[in-house]
Each structure stands twice: as C-alpha cells, then as structure tokens.
Design an enzyme around this catalytic site. Sequence first.
Site: not given
Length: 497
Positions: A352-354, A357
């Site tokens: 998951y890449c913040p 998003g």
Amino acid sequence: MKRMVEEDPQCVNARDGAGYRALQWAALNNRVAAATLLLDSGSEVDAGDNEGQTAMHWACVRGALPCAELLLRRGANLNAADSRGYVPLHVAAQYGHTGMIYHFKMRWNVDVDVTDLDGRTALHWASYKGFPDPVKLLICMDADIYRADKEGCTPLHWSAMKGKSEATHLLVQAGGSSVLTAVDVDGNTPEALATDKGHHSLAYFLHNQHKQLSTRDHFWTQKGMAVACLSLILGLMLGFTHYVMFASGVATMDVSLAFWSLVVLGSSSAGLYYMRRVSNADPGFVTAAALSSLRRGTRPSSAANDVDDRLNHSELWAGNWNQLCVSCKLVKPFGTKHCSMRDKCVARFDHYCPWMGNTIGKRNHRDFVVFLILESFAMVVAFAVAVVRYGEESPGEKYRNNTGILMFAAFDALTLLPVIMLTISQLVQVAQNVTTNELSNAHRYSYLKSSDGAFVNPFDRGSHLANIRAFFFPSKNAPLIDDIAAGLTTVTVDRTV
C-alpha cells in the site's frame, strides 16, 4: 473384544463405572475397527452418557475424524445436544479441530450458528479458547459474528475478555466498527472487558482500531499523502523553472540546456499523468465472484450438494487455512493479499503506497513503476542542469545569485535519493517477477519454499528479460489472477474416508 461381544452381545451398550460406553471410548481414541465391530454388533450410535454426550461428542474431543465419519455414515445425529446444549460442532470448536469443523460443513452441511443453552455458538467457543484457524474458518462460513449470548457477549467480547489476541484481530478485521461498539448486558464493550481483565495491550489495540476504522474511508486519510506528493512534484517543477531555468543574474540558456530543461518538465508532467492513473485505478481487487470461474479442487463424491462452493477448495481440503480471508470471505489465490487500508483482497499485492493513496497490485503496478522511472529521470536531469547552470559564466557577475540554484539542487538531491532507491528496488523485483510483499514475508508463504525450505519463486518465467517483457507489455486480455498463481493451486482432491 470380538470374543467378548460373541459371548455377551449386550455388552456393546453396557456402561462402565463412570457411565461411559465402549463406543465412546472407541470414538475418543479413533479406533475405527473397534467402533465398526461395536456398531455391527448393535451398539446404539447416539446413546449418551450421564451428561448426554454421545460417541460423536467424544470423537470431537480429539479430532477423531475417521471415526466421526464412520458414526455419521451409521446415522449419528450431528445435532444431538448434551446436558449443556453442546452439539458435536461446539466440542470441535472448543478443542480447536478446524479440519473437523470443515468436514462437518462440507460433507454434512452442519448449521454453524446452532447455540448451546447459554446462547453461544461454535464461534463464541473458538473465540473464547483463542483458536485462530477455527475462528477464521467459521467466519468464512458466514457464522454470525454479531450474535450475542444470554450475557449479551459477542465472540469478540469473549476473545477480548480472555486476552486472545489472534482471535481478536480476526474478529475485528471481519466485523469492523459495529463489532467493536457492541455492548453486553452490563454495557461493556470488548475494549472495556479487555481493560477490566488486565489485557491492556489488547485494549489499546481495540481502541486504536476503533479510531482508525472511523476515519479509514475519509478523503484525507486515503489521499492526504498523495496530495502532498503532488505538491512536492509541482514544487520541484516550479522551483526548477524559477531558480534554474530563469535564474537571476545567470546567462540565458543555450539550446542544449533548454532542450534538457524541457525534457525535465516533460518527464515530470508525464509522471503526474501516471500518478493519476495509479491513484485512481482498481489495483486488482479480488472478489468471490471473480474467482467463481477459477474453481480449483474437485468436489468429493459425498460432499453435501447445497454447501457453499466458495469453500469447496483444494487448499482447504489440504488444511491450508492461511489462504482464507475473513474480510472478503474467500480463498485467496497465491500472490493475493488483503489490503487493510482498502479493505479488499488485491491480486499480486505489492504494497500500500500512501504517496499514491492506493494499493499497488496487479492492475496498477506497471503504471507505478513507470511513474517512478519518469520522476527519477526528471530529478537526475534537473540536478545535472542545475550543476551546469551553477558553473556557467554570467555577463553580469556582480548581480549573480546562486542561492536559488543551490537550494534547488540540494532539495532535488534529497528527494531523489529515496525515490531512485525505490525505483531500483522495484526494477530488480520486476526482473525477478516477485512482489515487495512476497520478499518481505517469504517465511509466511509455503508456495515460496522448496522442499528443503529454500526460497523459490514459482512466478519466475525463466529469465529476467521474459519477466520484464511480461510486466511492461502484458497481453490485452490478461486475467486478473495470474495464470501461474492459478496453476499453483490446481490439484486433485481425494477425500474419501
């Protein structure tokens, strides 16, 4: 034993000093031959002891599945309740026999929500005892996670009260905010019971989960850092234009530098386009419906006709309960992982890449890597142009101010370092056709281990070039579930007892 039965046929139903029957002892110790002889000689299959427990109850104590199947084929009642209302399913859950629970559901379609006299289901008991695999399986069997017993306690209340962290994590993952805020007859939430019983770390986890779940779907939670990433890229582009291209007191750019400056802006702009694609894309969400055409495993001949096909899976028949997802209630194909931020399973989950998003998975991984390449290239060229501009001679040297160029070069270099390291890491993984998640958690996945325990990558297509070509140039109709992943779980199942 056979001689004793021949001499006294009535002994097969006789009780010992404690009120137990021979068939119960045979079932407890999984003595199939002895149980067969007793049943053939007239032993009552549903005869109970002083507490009303039958041979089936005793078989469930030690997970004696072969003997339990024999009893069922001879007419044993799976709904027979003892003096406390326990049916065999409750006993199997109390002792953590996941395979027996699965067998009862798949072969005999048992009701998983049947309650004892205190209103507790098998899920209550598995949660109370803290057995993660039975909890996981029962949730995926659609056991009622919100059902309260006579004390108003849900399964989560019991796992929190007893400090069973694994079971608690699974119940929270499956039940969300609703199960966290449920109260018993005294008004206690699971968090309150965990605190009262001294399980402070578990209470802290429940408290944090409630806070996170209440804000998980908010825009700024999902996309806040993506907005920051966008601002960073735009800031670098503006800084490059103002402080490098049109630096105060520095000579006008020649054609060569002007060309490379336009390349910087063009590459950065293309990167923003790919960032938008990554951020808004479906990363490859996997649903039960999407898996319906990828049935793996063979239905046993004696399986119930009306059981849920989701669970009729070779991985479960083999006892691989780790492939179950309690949130999506499906059997995850290899390479698929549940993303807690998006609350969905993602095919070929990478991470998951913040900053995007979004989750990086099967459908947007290529665009993510292209984004990294474009932005890394733009920052490298921008740094080189800044260095050249800093060293250029200027006709108005006394009015020259290099502070802006130096500030941009320093900020660009600091930003470039982690980005280019991530880019190189991703490209190495692309060449190996392996994900970040698989490298980080290889010890958890049996399909990444050879027979001697060494790491093996079944997704490798034979060469780095083949892996890179398949990654960057997939076929137009590439399936959501990787063909290799689908092939990994294709086995023939023979579950005859």
